[in-house]
Design an enzyme around this catalytic site. Structure first.
Site, PDB file in Angstrom:
ATOM      1  N   PHE A 126      13.949   3.865  10.814  1.00  0.00           N
ATOM      2  CA  PHE A 126      12.581   3.517  10.440  1.00  0.00           C
ATOM      3  C   PHE A 126      11.759   4.798  10.315  1.00  0.00           C
ATOM      4  CE2 PHE A 126       8.265   1.975  10.844  1.00  0.00           C
ATOM      5  CZ  PHE A 126       8.300   0.903   9.970  1.00  0.00           C
ATOM      6  N   VAL A 127      11.104   4.966   9.200  1.00  0.00           N
ATOM      7  CA  VAL A 127      10.345   6.196   8.951  1.00  0.00           C
ATOM      8  C   VAL A 127       8.888   5.876   8.625  1.00  0.00           C
ATOM      9  CG1 VAL A 127      12.323   7.570   8.183  1.00  0.00           C
ATOM     10  CG2 VAL A 127      11.073   6.183   6.519  1.00  0.00           C
ATOM     11  N   ASP A 151      14.713  -0.624   1.181  1.00  0.00           N
ATOM     12  CA  ASP A 151      15.443  -0.786   2.437  1.00  0.00           C
ATOM     13  C   ASP A 151      16.529  -1.831   2.176  1.00  0.00           C
ATOM     14  OD1 ASP A 151      16.185  -1.153   5.073  1.00  0.00           O
ATOM     15  OD2 ASP A 151      14.212  -1.640   5.820  1.00  0.00           O
ATOM     16  N   GLU A 156       7.715   2.504  -6.092  1.00  0.00           N
ATOM     17  CA  GLU A 156       7.889   1.971  -4.728  1.00  0.00           C
ATOM     18  C   GLU A 156       8.016   3.117  -3.736  1.00  0.00           C
ATOM     19  OE1 GLU A 156       8.043  -0.433  -2.632  1.00  0.00           O
ATOM     20  OE2 GLU A 156       9.062  -2.207  -3.389  1.00  0.00           O
ATOM     21  N   ASP A 157       7.530   2.898  -2.530  1.00  0.00           N
ATOM     22  CA  ASP A 157       7.693   3.901  -1.481  1.00  0.00           C
ATOM     23  C   ASP A 157       9.142   3.971  -1.005  1.00  0.00           C
ATOM     24  OD1 ASP A 157       7.571   1.354  -0.361  1.00  0.00           O
ATOM     25  OD2 ASP A 157       6.116   1.864   1.183  1.00  0.00           O
ATOM     26  N   LYS A 192       0.827  -1.197   0.000  1.00  0.00           N
ATOM     27  CA  LYS A 192       0.000   0.000   0.000  1.00  0.00           C
ATOM     28  C   LYS A 192       0.867   1.256   0.000  1.00  0.00           C
ATOM     29  CE  LYS A 192      -2.682  -2.492   3.212  1.00  0.00           C
ATOM     30  NZ  LYS A 192      -3.081  -2.588   4.617  1.00  0.00           N
ATOM     31  N   GLY A 193       2.151   1.086   0.303  1.00  0.00           N
ATOM     32  CA  GLY A 193       3.007   2.233   0.568  1.00  0.00           C
ATOM     33  C   GLY A 193       3.114   3.252  -0.542  1.00  0.00           C
TER      34      GLY A 193
HETATM   35  P1  IMP Z   1      13.012  -4.215   1.767  1.00  0.00           P
HETATM   36  O1  IMP Z   1      12.567  -5.517   1.188  1.00  0.00           O
HETATM   37  O2  IMP Z   1      13.846  -4.418   2.999  1.00  0.00           O
HETATM   38  O3  IMP Z   1      13.673  -3.303   0.782  1.00  0.00           O
HETATM   39  O4  IMP Z   1      11.719  -3.513   2.344  1.00  0.00           O
HETATM   40  C1  IMP Z   1      10.800  -2.928   1.526  1.00  0.00           C
HETATM   41  C2  IMP Z   1       9.453  -2.727   2.209  1.00  0.00           C
HETATM   42  O5  IMP Z   1       9.551  -2.692   3.634  1.00  0.00           O
HETATM   43  C3  IMP Z   1       8.903  -1.383   1.807  1.00  0.00           C
HETATM   44  O6  IMP Z   1       8.156  -1.461   0.626  1.00  0.00           O
HETATM   45  C4  IMP Z   1       8.099  -0.986   3.028  1.00  0.00           C
HETATM   46  O7  IMP Z   1       6.804  -1.494   2.952  1.00  0.00           O
HETATM   47  C5  IMP Z   1       8.812  -1.639   4.188  1.00  0.00           C
HETATM   48  N1  IMP Z   1       9.741  -0.691   4.860  1.00  0.00           N
HETATM   49  C6  IMP Z   1      11.099  -0.661   4.773  1.00  0.00           C
HETATM   50  N2  IMP Z   1      11.626   0.326   5.495  1.00  0.00           N
HETATM   51  C7  IMP Z   1      10.568   0.977   6.052  1.00  0.00           C
HETATM   52  C8  IMP Z   1      10.465   2.123   6.918  1.00  0.00           C
HETATM   53  O8  IMP Z   1      11.426   2.782   7.315  1.00  0.00           O
HETATM   54  N3  IMP Z   1       9.195   2.476   7.259  1.00  0.00           N
HETATM   55  C9  IMP Z   1       8.080   1.806   6.854  1.00  0.00           C
HETATM   56  N4  IMP Z   1       8.137   0.730   6.039  1.00  0.00           N
HETATM   57  C10 IMP Z   1       9.371   0.320   5.658  1.00  0.00           C
END
Ligand code: IMP
Ligand code: MG
Length: 185
Positions: A154-155, A105, A101-102, A45-46
């Site tokens: 974390f944001v 990470d 993508e939002d 949903k981000g």
């Molecule tokens: P990744 O697979 O670790 O890159 O994480 C990606 C997903 O984790 C994003 O699409 C977000 O939904 C969630 N996410 C990662 N970091 C944050 C954060 O700082 N705040 C909120 N959601 C996050």
């Protein structure tokens, strides 16, 4: 019921900064894709706010689709496990796909999505992410359009949640330590 902003520790990126950057990204995308037929794919949903704002700055005929994936549950650390909760409605073969993508990470979610979408033979596949936690990368992913590089904190806000809350903040901020207590679903 606490007020929405009681749990915010600090604003990392203001509403004005986000809007100016999204405009810039929209203009770049418009330039790069002129003459091409673009399919914007939002990752729910981000990315819902970014999709809406970005699309209004892309001066091209656009089509939209959405995917929903789960990577985290409500916790704040990546599991590396990605599940597709909602797949695209249509085929993307021979389409110019721009994935929206939002945040990136660890990059695990994105790497999984790109690999999955590539098997469907799009004409091109690029990524636009609002936020990139550069220090957290576990897999290398190629991001063509990035809004902001941010520290490994974390944001929440502008689509990003903690336990499904805070998505509607117009800025990106960090949470007070007290906000994490008793909400570790
Ligand atoms: P990744 O697979 O670790 O890159 O994480 C990606 C997903 O984790 C994003 O699409 C977000 O939904 C969630 N996410 C990662 N970091 C944050 C954060 O700082 N705040 C909120 N959601 C996050
Ligand atoms: Mg989330």
């Amino acid at each position: 019921m606490p007020a929405l902003e009681d749990d915010i520790e600090k604003v990392l990126i203001t509403e004005e900064e986000i809007q100016a950057t999204v405009r810039r990204l929209g203009e770049e995308i418009t330039r790069d894709y002129t003459g091409k037929d673009v399919l914007l794919v939002g990752v729910l949903k981000g990315a819902f706010l970014l999709m809406g704002d970005l699309a209004r700055h892309i001066r091209l005929p656009l089509e939209f689709d959405f995917m929903a994936v789960s990577s985290y549950g409500a916790a704040t650390k990546t599991s590396g496990v990605v599940r597709i909760l909602k797949d695209l409605d249509r085929e993307i073969e021979n389409r110019h796909v721009l994935l929206v993508e939002d945040i990136v990470d660890s990059g695990l979610t994105l790497a999984y999505l790109l690999k999955n979408l590539r098997t469907r033979k799009p004409a091109s596949l690029e990524v636009c992410a609002l936020l990139w936690k550069t220090a957290m990368q576990k897999v290398s992913v190629d991001l063509k359009y990035v809004g902001f590089e941010i520290p490994p904190e974390f944001v929440v806000g502008y689509g990003l949640d903690y336990g499904e809350r805070f998505r509607n903040l117009p800025y990106v901020g960090t949470l007070k330590p007290s906000a994490y207590q008793g909400n570790g679903e």
